[in-house]
Write a protein that holds these residues in place. Structure first.
Motif, short mmCIF file in Angstrom:
data_model
loop_
_atom_site.label_atom_id
_atom_site.label_comp_id
_atom_site.label_asym_id
_atom_site.label_seq_id
_atom_site.Cartn_x
_atom_site.Cartn_y
_atom_site.Cartn_z
N THR A 525 0.84 -1.21 0.00
CA THR A 525 0.00 0.00 0.00
C THR A 525 0.87 1.26 0.00
O THR A 525 1.85 1.35 0.74
N THR A 526 0.50 2.22 -0.83
CA THR A 526 1.17 3.52 -0.82
C THR A 526 0.72 4.27 0.41
O THR A 526 -0.48 4.47 0.62
N LYS A 527 1.67 4.70 1.23
CA LYS A 527 1.33 5.36 2.49
C LYS A 527 1.82 6.81 2.47
O LYS A 527 3.01 7.06 2.22
N ILE A 528 0.90 7.72 2.70
CA ILE A 528 1.23 9.15 2.75
C ILE A 528 0.95 9.65 4.15
O ILE A 528 -0.19 9.56 4.64
N ILE A 529 1.98 10.15 4.82
CA ILE A 529 1.85 10.57 6.22
C ILE A 529 2.13 12.07 6.32
O ILE A 529 3.26 12.53 6.07
N ILE A 530 1.08 12.82 6.63
CA ILE A 530 1.24 14.26 6.90
C ILE A 530 1.46 14.41 8.39
O ILE A 530 0.72 13.85 9.20
N ALA A 531 2.49 15.13 8.77
CA ALA A 531 2.80 15.25 10.20
C ALA A 531 3.43 16.59 10.50
O ALA A 531 4.01 17.25 9.63
N GLN A 532 3.32 16.97 11.77
CA GLN A 532 4.02 18.16 12.27
C GLN A 532 5.36 17.74 12.88
O GLN A 532 6.31 18.53 12.92
N ARG A 533 5.43 16.48 13.35
CA ARG A 533 6.67 15.99 13.97
C ARG A 533 7.55 15.32 12.91
O ARG A 533 7.08 14.46 12.17
N THR A 534 8.79 15.69 12.87
CA THR A 534 9.71 15.06 11.92
C THR A 534 9.94 13.59 12.25
O THR A 534 10.23 12.79 11.36
N SER A 535 9.79 13.23 13.53
CA SER A 535 9.98 11.83 13.93
C SER A 535 8.95 10.91 13.30
O SER A 535 9.19 9.72 13.14
N SER A 536 7.79 11.48 12.91
CA SER A 536 6.74 10.66 12.30
C SER A 536 7.02 10.34 10.84
O SER A 536 6.41 9.44 10.28
N VAL A 537 7.94 11.10 10.23
CA VAL A 537 8.17 10.92 8.79
C VAL A 537 9.63 10.64 8.44
O VAL A 537 9.96 10.39 7.28
N GLU A 538 10.52 10.67 9.44
CA GLU A 538 11.95 10.59 9.11
C GLU A 538 12.36 9.24 8.52
O GLU A 538 13.39 9.15 7.84
N ASP A 539 11.60 8.17 8.76
CA ASP A 539 11.94 6.88 8.17
C ASP A 539 11.17 6.62 6.86
O ASP A 539 11.17 5.50 6.34
N ALA A 540 10.48 7.65 6.32
CA ALA A 540 9.75 7.51 5.06
C ALA A 540 10.74 7.38 3.90
O ALA A 540 11.91 7.81 3.99
N ASP A 541 10.28 6.79 2.81
CA ASP A 541 11.13 6.65 1.62
C ASP A 541 11.54 8.02 1.08
O ASP A 541 12.68 8.22 0.67
#
Length: 592
Positions: A525-541
């Protein structure tokens, strides 16, 4: 006329009682009109010295007529109630069904408070008008015609007095309508404002109380309430002129009939007009004038409900700005997403676009993080993927196909969204989770709740998965609500999963566990994560940095730390804050 035709479509299976009601009313009116005539015959029979047998003969006829009139009236009441209530039910269904087809743009144009008013107050007004039209509006004119005909037959030229008052009433009613209609038109939007004030206050009651703003909210409600009172009081004052106008006509006619009729009886010894005719003429006078009163009431109700009808018709004729193509694509190949030179505005007359020339290509199965300041249009970007809004320029593709070519249900069924404003509906926890898949087993429901870390608090609840969620999820915390909404989205097993700042109310440990579970449970599944915290997205592709409706940069966390000032500033400010908090916590523990 178009409004009547449009609204009449909602009668449908209630056509039979709608037709039966006027027919039954005709029967009721005929017998009512014949009763005074029969009484006149009885009076003349008594005057001529008729015996008890003749009196009983007329008595039985009058009794039969009264019973027949009562029966017709009773049946007319039943069919009228069935027809009007059924019509209102169908109309509510039609309006609600139309709203379900609206795009976000359509809903933004009306506002939710206005739509609620139209579904409730306006349709109730239309129902009352419909009830009057099929019964009272048939009864009153027929009663007027029959009574006038019989009055002319019994009283001759004296009955012409009734015709004299009709122009007076007509001019008066027309003047009243012309003045009150603009007032009603201005009044109904005030109802919308009142409902909006109540809705906003009830939804935000916790905030109101925490900021001690009850007095301010009460004043705001009072002002909206007072606006309605002021406008409708002015309209009702003008409408109230109907009553004295009608009373003036009634008493003028009665005075004429009594004075002229009495004089004719006395001066002609009953040859020009006898007592039987005179009493019947008086009875018909009452019937004619009561019919005029009914017409006045009908006029008031129809005048009042005309604006309601207009408002409901606005919803019924509103075309969704987003519609299925003629030959829609019924399968989404994969979760790839392409934005090709996309420009978007919420309103056509807005000066600056919300999204400006966006070019973005996401491979199926990628995990994409989106970060940016408030108002950078992060949410606007992802809402174009399931075609909640249509682009102004450029193309959005899912699975390599323009989203405008998909069947809307197929497209949206392939995309799960956990929006910023998490919404739970009244019902059990299990029922809310099954919005993702209504046929899911209990084991599947529990599994996705475990993945979303929602099982931690569900198992502690007295009724577990059968715990009842209040409207809007007011009996669970913000973090619990977010986790339930994520579980609901996971159950759908979509091709694209969008989390719009949907872990903001959970701690970083739980956030990490949820992301890990998603990666393992729905790897394709393609996952798109909108976040204010960088920790929530730092392991994204890849991470997309949004700024003022444009893409400022795209890259991994390491790349952006080296090349992008916005990301670097956010990253170090958050990590510095976390470091300080950790240091304070360690110092406190050491002191203890």
């Amino acid at each position: 006329m178009n409004r009547i035709k449009l609204l009449s479509r909602s009668i449908r299976e209630f056509k039979a009682p709608t037709i039966q009601t006027p027919l039954l009313v005709i029967g009721e009116v005929i017998f009512e009109a014949l009763i005074p005539y029969t009484i006149a015959l009885l009076v003349n029979e008594v005057k001529a010295g008729g015996g008890i047998s003749r009196i009983l003969h007329y008595a039985w006829i009058l009794l039969a007529m009264a019973f027949a009139s009562l029966l017709f009236g009773y049946l007319a009441g039943l069919t009228c109630a069935r027809s009007s209530c059924g019509f209102a039910r169908n109309l509510r269904h039609d309006v609600f069904y139309r709203i379900q087809q609206f795009s976000f743009s359509n809903i933004d144009r009306f506002s939710s408070a206005s739509l609620v008013t139209r579904l409730t107050t306006d349709i109730q007004n239309i129902q009352m008008a419909f009830m009057m039209i099929i019964r009272t509006a048939i009864r009153a004119p027929l009663n007027l015609i029959f009574s006038f005909t019989m009055a002319y037959y019994m009283g001759g030229s004296m009955a012409m007095i009734f015709l004299a008052v009709i122009p007076v009433l007509g001019i008066g009613l027309y003047t009243v309508a012309r003045i009150t209609m603009p007032l009603f038109k201005a009044g109904f939007p005030k109802y919308d404002a009142l409902n909006e004030s109540v809705e906003e206050n009830v939804k935000g009651i916790r905030v109101v109380k925490s900021f001690v703003r009850e007095e301010y909210e009460t004043e705001k409600f009072h002002e909206a309430n007072e606006n309605i009172r002021r406008i409708f009081t002015k309209a009702e004052r003008i409408l109230a002129l109907n009553n004295p106008l009608m009373q003036m006509c009634i008493y003028s006619v009665m005075l004429f009939v009594l004075s002229v009729g009495s004089r004719l009886i006395i001066t002609t010894n009953g040859t020009a007009l006898d007592i039987g005719q005179f009493s019947t003429l008086l009875t018909y006078s009452f019937q004619i004038l009561s019919s005029l009163m009914m017409l006045s009431m009908i006029f008031v109700m129809i005048t009042f409900s005309a604006e309601s009808a207009q408002r409901v018709c606005e919803v019924l004729t509103e075309e969704s700005t987003i519609r299925n193509p003629e030959h829609p694509v019924t399968e989404v190949p994969d979760g790839s997403i392409d934005f090709d030179d996309v420009t978007f505005r919420y309103f056509a007359d807005s000066e600056a676009p919300v999204l400006d020339h966006i070019n973005l290509h996401i491979r199926s199965g990628e995990t994409i993080g989106i970060i940016g300041g408030t108002g950078s249009s992060k949410s606007s970007l992802v809402q174009l993927i399931p075609r909640l809004y249509d682009v102004e320029g450029g193309t959005v593709r899912v699975g390599g196909i323009d989203v405008k070519n998909y069947d809307l249900e197929v497209l949206r069924d392939s995309v799960s969204m956990v929006l910023q404003k998490n919404v739970l509906f009244s019902g059990t926890i299990a029922e809310n989770i099954r919005w993702g898949d209504k046929d899911a087993t209990d084991e599947e429901v529990k599994h996705v709740c475990m993945l979303a870390c929602a099982d931690e608090f569900i198992d502690k609840m007295p009724d577990g998965y059968d715990t009842y969620i209040e409207q809007g999820g007011t009996n669970v915390s913000g973090g619990q609500k977010q986790r339930l909404c994520i579980a609901r989205a996971l159950l759908k097993k979509p091709k694209i999963l969008i989390l719009d700042d949907s872990t903001s109310a959970v701690d970083t440990r739980t956030d990490a566990l949820i992301r890990k579970a998603m990666k393992e449970y729905i790897p394709s599944t393609t996952k798109i994560i909108i976040a204010q915290r960088t920790s929530s997205v730092e392991d994204a592709d890849r991470i997309i940095v949004m700024d003022n409706g444009t893409i400022n940069a795209i890259g991994t966390s390491e790349e952006l730390l080296k090349t992008n000032e916005i990301y670097r500033e956010v990253y170090y400010s958050q990590n510095h804050q976390e470091s300080e908090e950790s240091a304070v916590l360690s110092a406190s523990e050491a002191a203890a």
